[in-house]
Design a protein around this motif. Structure first.
Motif, mmCIF file in Angstrom:
data_model
loop_
_atom_site.group_PDB
_atom_site.id
_atom_site.type_symbol
_atom_site.label_atom_id
_atom_site.label_comp_id
_atom_site.label_asym_id
_atom_site.label_seq_id
_atom_site.Cartn_x
_atom_site.Cartn_y
_atom_site.Cartn_z
ATOM 1 N N TYR A 85 0.830 -1.209 0.000
ATOM 2 C CA TYR A 85 0.000 0.000 0.000
ATOM 3 C C TYR A 85 0.862 1.256 0.000
ATOM 4 N N THR A 86 1.858 1.297 0.859
ATOM 5 C CA THR A 86 2.681 2.508 0.992
ATOM 6 C C THR A 86 3.702 2.660 -0.133
ATOM 7 N N SER A 87 3.908 1.602 -0.930
ATOM 8 C CA SER A 87 4.875 1.684 -2.023
ATOM 9 C C SER A 87 4.297 2.314 -3.279
ATOM 10 N N MET A 88 2.996 2.561 -3.308
ATOM 11 C CA MET A 88 2.338 3.051 -4.518
ATOM 12 C C MET A 88 2.168 4.563 -4.472
ATOM 13 N N ASP A 89 2.208 5.157 -5.651
ATOM 14 C CA ASP A 89 2.109 6.605 -5.750
ATOM 15 C C ASP A 89 0.750 7.107 -5.293
ATOM 16 N N SER A 90 -0.308 6.427 -5.713
ATOM 17 C CA SER A 90 -1.663 6.805 -5.290
ATOM 18 C C SER A 90 -2.233 5.689 -4.428
ATOM 19 N N PRO A 91 -2.924 6.014 -3.340
ATOM 20 C CA PRO A 91 -3.424 4.987 -2.424
ATOM 21 C C PRO A 91 -4.351 4.004 -3.130
ATOM 22 N N PRO A 92 -4.043 2.714 -3.091
ATOM 23 C CA PRO A 92 -4.892 1.713 -3.740
ATOM 24 C C PRO A 92 -6.009 1.256 -2.818
ATOM 25 N N SER A 93 -7.014 0.621 -3.390
ATOM 26 C CA SER A 93 -8.070 -0.005 -2.602
ATOM 27 C C SER A 93 -7.690 -1.453 -2.330
ATOM 28 N N VAL A 94 -8.087 -1.948 -1.151
ATOM 29 C CA VAL A 94 -7.715 -3.293 -0.702
ATOM 30 C C VAL A 94 -8.979 -4.109 -0.465
ATOM 31 N N ALA A 95 -8.993 -5.348 -0.948
ATOM 32 C CA ALA A 95 -10.122 -6.251 -0.728
ATOM 33 C C ALA A 95 -9.635 -7.513 -0.039
ATOM 34 N N LEU A 117 -14.095 -5.959 3.295
ATOM 35 C CA LEU A 117 -14.177 -7.367 3.655
ATOM 36 C C LEU A 117 -15.359 -8.007 2.940
ATOM 37 N N LEU A 118 -15.093 -9.010 2.123
ATOM 38 C CA LEU A 118 -16.125 -9.793 1.460
ATOM 39 C C LEU A 118 -16.240 -11.107 2.217
ATOM 40 N N THR A 132 -19.116 -6.541 3.010
ATOM 41 C CA THR A 132 -19.996 -6.913 1.907
ATOM 42 C C THR A 132 -20.266 -8.412 1.992
ATOM 43 N N PHE A 133 -21.542 -8.776 2.004
ATOM 44 C CA PHE A 133 -21.874 -10.198 2.034
ATOM 45 C C PHE A 133 -21.365 -10.868 0.765
ATOM 46 N N TYR A 134 -20.743 -12.039 0.943
ATOM 47 C CA TYR A 134 -20.141 -12.743 -0.197
ATOM 48 C C TYR A 134 -20.352 -14.240 -0.065
ATOM 49 N N ASP A 135 -20.900 -14.840 -1.099
ATOM 50 C CA ASP A 135 -21.078 -16.286 -1.187
ATOM 51 C C ASP A 135 -20.315 -16.755 -2.419
ATOM 52 N N TYR A 136 -19.284 -17.570 -2.220
ATOM 53 C CA TYR A 136 -18.449 -17.952 -3.365
ATOM 54 C C TYR A 136 -19.242 -18.742 -4.402
ATOM 55 N N ASN A 137 -20.385 -19.326 -4.018
ATOM 56 C CA ASN A 137 -21.217 -20.026 -4.986
ATOM 57 C C ASN A 137 -21.849 -19.079 -5.996
ATOM 58 N N GLN A 138 -21.845 -17.792 -5.673
ATOM 59 C CA GLN A 138 -22.323 -16.749 -6.584
ATOM 60 C C GLN A 138 -21.213 -15.710 -6.726
ATOM 61 N N PRO A 139 -20.149 -16.072 -7.415
ATOM 62 C CA PRO A 139 -18.909 -15.286 -7.382
ATOM 63 C C PRO A 139 -19.012 -13.872 -7.930
ATOM 64 N N LEU A 140 -20.027 -13.601 -8.755
ATOM 65 C CA LEU A 140 -20.140 -12.272 -9.353
ATOM 66 C C LEU A 140 -21.320 -11.479 -8.789
ATOM 67 N N GLU A 141 -21.961 -12.012 -7.751
ATOM 68 C CA GLU A 141 -23.084 -11.308 -7.125
ATOM 69 C C GLU A 141 -22.532 -10.275 -6.139
ATOM 70 N N LEU A 142 -22.002 -9.204 -6.686
ATOM 71 C CA LEU A 142 -21.370 -8.142 -5.906
ATOM 72 C C LEU A 142 -21.798 -6.793 -6.468
ATOM 73 N N PRO A 143 -21.699 -5.741 -5.671
ATOM 74 C CA PRO A 143 -22.075 -4.412 -6.171
ATOM 75 C C PRO A 143 -21.263 -4.031 -7.407
ATOM 76 N N SER A 144 -21.918 -3.429 -8.373
ATOM 77 C CA SER A 144 -21.236 -3.044 -9.618
ATOM 78 C C SER A 144 -20.107 -2.060 -9.354
ATOM 79 N N SER A 145 -20.211 -1.311 -8.257
ATOM 80 C CA SER A 145 -19.163 -0.333 -7.928
ATOM 81 C C SER A 145 -17.832 -1.005 -7.592
ATOM 82 N N MET A 146 -17.870 -2.301 -7.290
ATOM 83 C CA MET A 146 -16.639 -3.017 -6.950
ATOM 84 C C MET A 146 -15.904 -3.554 -8.180
#
Length: 237
Positions: A85-95, A117-118, A132-146
Motif C-alpha cells: 500500500y505505501t509503495s504506490m504513488d496513489s493509495p490503492p483499494s484493498v479487498a 471485507l467480502l 460486503t456479504f459474499y457467497d463464493y457459490n455466486q462469485p459475481l453477485e457483488l455491487p457493480s461499484s466493486m
C-alpha cells in the motif's frame, strides 16, 4: 454448500461430519476461554492488556469450520499488505475475500487503511460499510461499484477444492483493476498447480498457521515477487 470463513479443515468432498467427545469439547471451550480473556501474561509473568498482544476476534464457529489465523500469520500478511500500500504513488483499494482475521488485524495495525471485507458470516456486519456479504457459490453477485476497483486483493478460499478456487478466481478477476494488481492467496498446498493455472501465482517461503492446529499444509501464493519479504518466492525444484 455453505461458504465458511478463513479455513475449512477438510475439502468439499468430505462426507462425514467429525464428532468430538465431551472431554474434547470441554478442552476446546477452555482453550477459547483462555484465548479470549481480557488479560494475558507475558514471558516474565507480568500481565499486559490483551489488545497489546492479540487482536480480539469473534469466536470461531466450528459448525462452519472456521479457523482463524494465528497472530504471527495475521501480522505478517498485514505488514505485507501495508508495505504494498505505501509503495504506490496513489493509495490503492484493498479487498479481503473470506479472510476476516486479516481484515481485523489490518484495521488494528493500520486503522486508516481502506479495506473491504467480502465475507459470508453476517456477524462481520459490525464493520459497517467495509463489510460486503459474499457467497463464493455466486462469485459475481457483488455491487457493480466493486468491478475493477481493487489493486490489492487477498483471498482465502473456504474449501480446498477445484470448484471453490475457480469461483473465487472469478471474483478476483471481477474485483481487480486492469494493469498491475497485487494478489495474495492463502490456501492449501494442494492448490499450488491450480493457483498457478488460474491466477498465475507462485508459492512464498512463509508458511501460514492457524490458532487451531490443522492437519493440512497451507501456503501463501502471490502474483508478484516479494523480494526478501514473506520468505521470497520459492525456487522451482
Amino acid at each position: 454448500m455453505e461458504q465458511v470463513s478463513d479455513r475449512n479443515a477438510g475439502t468439499a468432498d468430505d462426507d462425514d461430519t467429525p464428532m468430538l467427545s465431551s472431554h474434547a469439547l470441554e478442552a476446546l471451550r477452555e482453550f477459547l476461554s483462555e484465548q479470549n480473556s481480557s488479560l494475558t501474561a507475558d514471558n516474565d509473568g507480568a500481565t499486559v492488556a490483551e489488545e497489546d498482544k492479540v487482536v480480539a476476534l469473534v469466536t470461531e464457529d466450528w459448525r462452519l469450520s472456521q479457523f482463524w489465523y494465528d497472530r504471527e500469520t495475521a501480522e505478517t500478511v498485514a505488514r505485507e499488505v501495508h508495505a504494498l500500500y505505501t509503495s504506490m504513488d496513489s493509495p490503492p483499494s484493498v479487498a479481503c475475500i473470506a479472510c476476516p482475521t486479516l481484515y481485523v488485524y489490518l484495521k488494528k495495525m493500520h486503522h486508516n487503511l481502506p479495506v473491504q471485507l467480502l465475507e459470508y458470516d453476517n456477524r462481520f456486519k459490525q464493520y459497517g460499510s467495509e463489510f460486503t456479504f459474499y457467497d463464493y457459490n455466486q462469485p459475481l453477485e457483488l455491487p457493480s461499484s466493486m468491478k475493477h476497483a481493487f489493486r490489492i486483493i487477498i483471498a482465502d478460499p473456504p474449501y480446498l477444492s477445484k470448484e471453490c478456487l475457480e469461483k473465487v478466481s472469478e471474483t478476483i478477476y471481477f474485483l481487480k483493476q486492469p494493469g498491475e494488481s497485487y494478489l495474495l492467496l492463502l490456501t492449501g498446498a494442494v492448490q499450488q498447480d491450480r493457483a498457478a493455472e488460474l491466477l498465475g501465482l507462485r508459492p512464498c517461503g512463509f508458511r501460514p498457521q492457524h490458532s487451531s492446529k490443522l492437519g493440512n499444509e497451507f501456503r501463501l501464493f502471490t502474483n508478484y515477487d516479494p523480494g526478501l519479504r514473506l520468505g521470497g518466492w520459492e525456487q522451482d525444484q
